[in-house]
Design a protein around this motif. Structure first.
Motif, PDB file in Angstrom:
ATOM      1  N   THR A  90       0.844  -1.196   0.000  1.00 36.08           N
ATOM      2  CA  THR A  90       0.000   0.000   0.000  1.00 36.08           C
ATOM      3  C   THR A  90       0.872   1.236   0.000  1.00 36.08           C
ATOM      4  OG1 THR A  90      -1.696  -1.199   1.224  1.00 36.08           O
ATOM      5  CG2 THR A  90      -1.873   1.197   1.191  1.00 36.08           C
ATOM      6  N   LEU A  91       0.637   2.066  -0.977  1.00 32.23           N
ATOM      7  CA  LEU A  91       1.399   3.305  -1.133  1.00 32.23           C
ATOM      8  C   LEU A  91       0.430   4.471  -0.977  1.00 32.23           C
ATOM      9  CD1 LEU A  91       4.162   4.518  -2.005  1.00 32.23           C
ATOM     10  CD2 LEU A  91       3.300   4.441  -4.350  1.00 32.23           C
ATOM     11  N   GLY A  92       0.813   5.458  -0.203  1.00 35.58           N
ATOM     12  CA  GLY A  92      -0.050   6.622  -0.072  1.00 35.58           C
ATOM     13  C   GLY A  92       0.021   7.248   1.297  1.00 35.58           C
ATOM     14  N   ASP A  93      -0.912   8.146   1.539  1.00 33.34           N
ATOM     15  CA  ASP A  93      -0.997   8.845   2.813  1.00 33.34           C
ATOM     16  C   ASP A  93      -2.443   8.780   3.305  1.00 33.34           C
ATOM     17  OD1 ASP A  93      -2.412  10.698   1.282  1.00 33.34           O
ATOM     18  OD2 ASP A  93      -0.676  12.000   1.011  1.00 33.34           O
ATOM     19  N   SER A  94      -2.815   9.645   4.203  1.00 32.71           N
ATOM     20  CA  SER A  94      -4.152   9.601   4.770  1.00 32.71           C
ATOM     21  C   SER A  94      -5.236  10.013   3.766  1.00 32.71           C
ATOM     22  CB  SER A  94      -4.238  10.490   6.015  1.00 32.71           C
ATOM     23  OG  SER A  94      -3.942  11.830   5.652  1.00 32.71           O
ATOM     24  N   MET A  95      -4.861  10.669   2.701  1.00 34.17           N
ATOM     25  CA  MET A  95      -5.835  11.146   1.714  1.00 34.17           C
ATOM     26  C   MET A  95      -6.041  10.145   0.568  1.00 34.17           C
ATOM     27  SD  MET A  95      -6.863  14.083   2.817  1.00 34.17           S
ATOM     28  CE  MET A  95      -7.551  14.908   1.424  1.00 34.17           C
ATOM     29  N   VAL A  96      -4.943   9.629   0.067  1.00 33.89           N
ATOM     30  CA  VAL A  96      -5.022   8.747  -1.104  1.00 33.89           C
ATOM     31  C   VAL A  96      -4.154   7.516  -0.854  1.00 33.89           C
ATOM     32  CG1 VAL A  96      -4.559   8.544  -3.577  1.00 33.89           C
ATOM     33  CG2 VAL A  96      -5.334  10.717  -2.639  1.00 33.89           C
ATOM     34  N   GLU A  97      -4.722   6.367  -1.097  1.00 27.79           N
ATOM     35  CA  GLU A  97      -3.956   5.130  -0.988  1.00 27.79           C
ATOM     36  C   GLU A  97      -4.053   4.375  -2.303  1.00 27.79           C
ATOM     37  OE1 GLU A  97      -5.057   2.637   2.237  1.00 27.79           O
ATOM     38  OE2 GLU A  97      -4.080   3.907   3.715  1.00 27.79           O
ATOM     39  N   ARG A  98      -2.966   3.729  -2.641  1.00 25.51           N
ATOM     40  CA  ARG A  98      -2.927   2.934  -3.863  1.00 25.51           C
ATOM     41  C   ARG A  98      -2.318   1.576  -3.519  1.00 25.51           C
ATOM     42  NH1 ARG A  98       0.226   4.492  -9.362  1.00 25.51           N
ATOM     43  NH2 ARG A  98      -0.553   2.750 -10.573  1.00 25.51           N
ATOM     44  N   VAL A  99      -2.993   0.512  -3.874  1.00 22.91           N
ATOM     45  CA  VAL A  99      -2.493  -0.834  -3.618  1.00 22.91           C
ATOM     46  C   VAL A  99      -1.783  -1.334  -4.874  1.00 22.91           C
ATOM     47  CG1 VAL A  99      -3.108  -3.198  -3.013  1.00 22.91           C
ATOM     48  CG2 VAL A  99      -4.346  -1.287  -1.977  1.00 22.91           C
ATOM     49  N   LEU A 100      -0.539  -1.725  -4.688  1.00 22.00           N
ATOM     50  CA  LEU A 100       0.297  -2.191  -5.791  1.00 22.00           C
ATOM     51  C   LEU A 100       0.826  -3.588  -5.497  1.00 22.00           C
ATOM     52  CD1 LEU A 100       2.434   1.059  -6.071  1.00 22.00           C
ATOM     53  CD2 LEU A 100       0.580   0.384  -7.596  1.00 22.00           C
ATOM     54  N   PRO A 101       1.275  -4.297  -6.517  1.00 22.56           N
ATOM     55  CA  PRO A 101       1.949  -5.573  -6.242  1.00 22.56           C
ATOM     56  C   PRO A 101       3.201  -5.327  -5.404  1.00 22.56           C
ATOM     57  CG  PRO A 101       1.444  -5.353  -8.584  1.00 22.56           C
ATOM     58  CD  PRO A 101       1.166  -4.024  -7.936  1.00 22.56           C
ATOM     59  N   CYS A 102       3.482  -6.203  -4.491  1.00 25.65           N
ATOM     60  CA  CYS A 102       4.654  -6.068  -3.627  1.00 25.65           C
ATOM     61  C   CYS A 102       5.923  -6.011  -4.484  1.00 25.65           C
ATOM     62  CB  CYS A 102       4.720  -7.247  -2.663  1.00 25.65           C
ATOM     63  SG  CYS A 102       6.205  -7.252  -1.638  1.00 25.65           S
ATOM     64  N   PRO A 103       6.774  -5.000  -4.260  1.00 24.62           N
ATOM     65  CA  PRO A 103       8.000  -4.893  -5.049  1.00 24.62           C
ATOM     66  C   PRO A 103       9.048  -5.943  -4.675  1.00 24.62           C
ATOM     67  CG  PRO A 103       7.937  -3.177  -3.390  1.00 24.62           C
ATOM     68  CD  PRO A 103       6.617  -3.896  -3.328  1.00 24.62           C
ATOM     69  N   ASN A 104       8.889  -6.559  -3.534  1.00 21.15           N
ATOM     70  CA  ASN A 104       9.868  -7.549  -3.076  1.00 21.15           C
ATOM     71  C   ASN A 104       9.614  -8.929  -3.681  1.00 21.15           C
ATOM     72  OD1 ASN A 104      12.171  -8.144  -1.425  1.00 21.15           O
ATOM     73  ND2 ASN A 104      10.809  -9.211  -0.019  1.00 21.15           N
ATOM     74  N   CYS A 105       8.352  -9.336  -3.753  1.00 21.00           N
ATOM     75  CA  CYS A 105       8.014 -10.678  -4.233  1.00 21.00           C
ATOM     76  C   CYS A 105       7.279 -10.665  -5.566  1.00 21.00           C
ATOM     77  CB  CYS A 105       7.189 -11.423  -3.200  1.00 21.00           C
ATOM     78  SG  CYS A 105       5.547 -10.700  -2.911  1.00 21.00           S
ATOM     79  N   GLY A 106       7.075  -9.474  -6.138  1.00 17.98           N
ATOM     80  CA  GLY A 106       6.379  -9.375  -7.414  1.00 17.98           C
ATOM     81  C   GLY A 106       4.895  -9.692  -7.336  1.00 17.98           C
ATOM     82  N   GLY A 107       4.328  -9.626  -6.132  1.00 19.06           N
ATOM     83  CA  GLY A 107       2.903  -9.883  -5.957  1.00 19.06           C
ATOM     84  C   GLY A 107       2.568 -11.330  -5.651  1.00 19.06           C
ATOM     85  N   ASN A 108       3.583 -12.188  -5.538  1.00 24.90           N
ATOM     86  CA  ASN A 108       3.337 -13.608  -5.250  1.00 24.90           C
ATOM     87  C   ASN A 108       3.034 -13.885  -3.788  1.00 24.90           C
ATOM     88  OD1 ASN A 108       3.824 -14.512  -7.906  1.00 24.90           O
ATOM     89  ND2 ASN A 108       6.018 -14.353  -7.546  1.00 24.90           N
ATOM     90  N   GLY A 109       3.599 -13.079  -2.899  1.00 24.85           N
ATOM     91  CA  GLY A 109       3.431 -13.318  -1.466  1.00 24.85           C
ATOM     92  C   GLY A 109       4.482 -14.245  -0.891  1.00 24.85           C
ATOM     93  N   PHE A 110       5.333 -14.781  -1.749  1.00 25.34           N
ATOM     94  CA  PHE A 110       6.384 -15.678  -1.278  1.00 25.34           C
ATOM     95  C   PHE A 110       7.666 -15.458  -2.074  1.00 25.34           C
ATOM     96  CE2 PHE A 110       3.961 -17.842  -4.549  1.00 25.34           C
ATOM     97  CZ  PHE A 110       4.939 -18.315  -5.400  1.00 25.34           C
ATOM     98  N   LEU A 111       8.759 -15.955  -1.523  1.00 21.47           N
ATOM     99  CA  LEU A 111      10.077 -15.858  -2.154  1.00 21.47           C
ATOM    100  C   LEU A 111      10.715 -17.238  -2.170  1.00 21.47           C
ATOM    101  CD1 LEU A 111      11.291 -12.746  -0.142  1.00 21.47           C
ATOM    102  CD2 LEU A 111      10.596 -12.752  -2.540  1.00 21.47           C
ATOM    103  N   VAL A 112      11.666 -17.422  -3.046  1.00 23.84           N
ATOM    104  CA  VAL A 112      12.441 -18.662  -3.055  1.00 23.84           C
ATOM    105  C   VAL A 112      13.190 -18.737  -1.727  1.00 23.84           C
ATOM    106  CG1 VAL A 112      14.393 -19.837  -4.135  1.00 23.84           C
ATOM    107  CG2 VAL A 112      12.680 -18.704  -5.546  1.00 23.84           C
ATOM    108  N   CYS A 113      13.152 -19.886  -1.097  1.00 21.78           N
ATOM    109  CA  CYS A 113      13.831 -20.063   0.186  1.00 21.78           C
ATOM    110  C   CYS A 113      15.333 -19.827   0.002  1.00 21.78           C
ATOM    111  CB  CYS A 113      13.584 -21.469   0.721  1.00 21.78           C
ATOM    112  SG  CYS A 113      14.458 -21.805   2.263  1.00 21.78           S
ATOM    113  N   PRO A 114      15.912 -18.903   0.771  1.00 20.93           N
ATOM    114  CA  PRO A 114      17.339 -18.614   0.613  1.00 20.93           C
ATOM    115  C   PRO A 114      18.242 -19.727   1.145  1.00 20.93           C
ATOM    116  CG  PRO A 114      16.426 -17.330   2.407  1.00 20.93           C
ATOM    117  CD  PRO A 114      15.274 -18.038   1.754  1.00 20.93           C
ATOM    118  N   LYS A 115      17.723 -20.550   2.028  1.00 20.35           N
ATOM    119  CA  LYS A 115      18.555 -21.604   2.611  1.00 20.35           C
ATOM    120  C   LYS A 115      18.737 -22.789   1.664  1.00 20.35           C
ATOM    121  CE  LYS A 115      19.265 -24.335   6.742  1.00 20.35           C
ATOM    122  NZ  LYS A 115      18.819 -24.619   8.090  1.00 20.35           N
ATOM    123  N   CYS A 116      17.660 -23.192   0.995  1.00 24.82           N
ATOM    124  CA  CYS A 116      17.732 -24.384   0.136  1.00 24.82           C
ATOM    125  C   CYS A 116      17.643 -24.041  -1.348  1.00 24.82           C
ATOM    126  CB  CYS A 116      16.629 -25.366   0.510  1.00 24.82           C
ATOM    127  SG  CYS A 116      14.960 -24.820   0.059  1.00 24.82           S
TER     128      CYS A 116
END
Length: 122
Positions: free
Chosen positions: A56-82
């Motif tokens: 979520t990007l924005g302030d108290s007036m305007v909010e915009r929901v975008l895909p997560c920049p870290n996971c590309g909108g997947n909600g998960f990442l490749v496990c760094p350990k394995c």
């Protein structure tokens, strides 16, 4: 050591990689063979979006929901350990896995699994 002698001992490898037909119908990975960080899934929840895939990007007036920049909108990442394979011991796996055809390391550094039955994350 080689993965063939460790996590995949249950496959009874000789010189060829396992095929789905080589596995007993009731085959299950032993807990000690699975990655302790992702429990064999090969992925972990994105810490930035807490698995929602949204940012979520924005302030108290305007909010915009975008895909997560870290996971590309997947909600998960490749496990760094394995590295996404789900195995507890991945020492030498990139070299060994490419040599015997179980996986391929792509030019961008990611790993493509070619023999799904050889890895618990598939």
């Amino acid at each position: 050591g080689s993965l063939m002698g460790l996590a995949l001992a249950a496959f009874h490898f000789t010189s060829s990689p396992a095929r789905a037909s080589d596995l007993p119908a009731d085959f299950k990975w032993r807990p000690e063979e699975l990655c302790t960080q992702c429990t064999g899934k090969g992925t972990v929840t994105c810490g930035f979006c807490q698995g929602s895939g949204q940012f979520t990007l924005g302030d108290s007036m305007v909010e915009r929901v975008l895909p997560c920049p870290n996971c590309g909108g997947n909600g998960f990442l490749v496990c760094p350990k394995c590295i996404g394979l789900g195995l507890a011991d991945v020492k030498g796996i990139l070299r060994d896995g490419q040599n015997d055809g179980r996986l391929k390391v792509l030019p961008n550094g990611s790993v493509k699994i070619l023999q799904c039955e050889a890895f618990p994350s598939c």
